[in-house]
Motif scaffolding. Structure first.
Motif, PDB file in Angstrom:
ATOM      1  N   SER A  71       0.811  -1.214   0.000  1.00  0.00           N
ATOM      2  CA  SER A  71       0.000   0.000   0.000  1.00  0.00           C
ATOM      3  C   SER A  71       0.846   1.266   0.000  1.00  0.00           C
ATOM      4  O   SER A  71       0.374   2.328  -0.386  1.00  0.00           O
ATOM      5  N   ASP A  72       2.093   1.162   0.446  1.00  0.00           N
ATOM      6  CA  ASP A  72       2.974   2.317   0.550  1.00  0.00           C
ATOM      7  C   ASP A  72       4.401   1.872   0.258  1.00  0.00           C
ATOM      8  O   ASP A  72       5.229   1.787   1.158  1.00  0.00           O
ATOM      9  N   PRO A  73       4.686   1.542  -1.001  1.00  0.00           N
ATOM     10  CA  PRO A  73       6.008   0.996  -1.323  1.00  0.00           C
ATOM     11  C   PRO A  73       7.130   1.970  -0.976  1.00  0.00           C
ATOM     12  O   PRO A  73       6.952   3.172  -1.065  1.00  0.00           O
ATOM     13  N   GLY A  74       8.233   1.430  -0.559  1.00  0.00           N
ATOM     14  CA  GLY A  74       9.389   2.250  -0.261  1.00  0.00           C
ATOM     15  C   GLY A  74      10.122   1.742   0.957  1.00  0.00           C
ATOM     16  O   GLY A  74       9.659   0.859   1.669  1.00  0.00           O
ATOM     17  N   ALA A  75      11.290   2.325   1.179  1.00  0.00           N
ATOM     18  CA  ALA A  75      12.153   1.878   2.269  1.00  0.00           C
ATOM     19  C   ALA A  75      11.505   2.101   3.632  1.00  0.00           C
ATOM     20  O   ALA A  75      11.635   1.265   4.524  1.00  0.00           O
TER      21      ALA A  75
END
Length: 177
Positions: free
Chosen positions: A160-164
């Motif tokens: 839902s909230d891709p990223g590191a």
């Protein structure tokens, strides 16, 4: 001897699916795993100083660190002024926060450290920073917790909230404390 080893091996393979379904399968089917979720806290606080002031805050709790930041309002006369900022920690049983507002008087802040929250309520000795000094004052209030997400697992959160930041978050992971 070879026949005994073959027979034991066959019995172990036959029992393996039963062992997998036994403890783990039954526990998974019987209940849902509790997982970290993003939560919203609504904090109301009354500072009982020489002038009693009422405050209300809506903050987002980081379940990985038990920290929060947000904004709030202070009651001045019959109006609520949305001028406050707040930071703090809440672990479900203990609350600490520091709230400040720039007007009507600069350098006004108050807070409380490590007060117990029981049945959603707290009461303890807080402090008020007013002009050059810090004074101890009673602070009372409530904390209401609302889950704002319902991720089935960590992968759903990351999707839902891709990223590191999402990948390193505990949201969606099983609760360990």
């Amino acid at each position: 001897m070879k026949r005994l080893a073959t027979t034991l091996g066959a019995l172990c393979l036959a029992a393996a699916p039963l062992a997998l379904l036994g403890g783990g399968g039954a526990a998974g089917a019987a209940g849902v795993v509790s997982r970290y979720q993003v939560e919203t806290l609504t904090i109301t606080a009354t500072l009982h100083a020489y002038v009693t002031t009422n405050h209300t805050y809506t903050v987002t709790l980081n379940p990985c660190t038990d920290t929060f930041t947000g904004t709030g309002s202070v009651e001045v006369g019959t109006s609520w002024l949305p001028i406050e900022s707040i930071t703090g920690t809440y672990d479900g049983t203990t609350l600490s926060f520091y709230a400040s507002y720039p007007t009507p008087t600069p350098n006004v802040a108050y807070g409380i450290n490590d007060v117990a929250v029981v049945d959603g309520a707290f009461s303890g000795t807080g402090f008020r920073d007013y002009f050059p000094g810090t004074e101890p004052w009673p602070v009372t209030g409530t904390v209401a917790v609302t889950a704002t997400t319902d991720y089935a697992n960590h992968g759903a959160f990351v999707s839902s909230d891709p990223g590191a930041d999402a990948a390193h978050s505990c949201v969606g992971m099983p609760i360990t404390h």
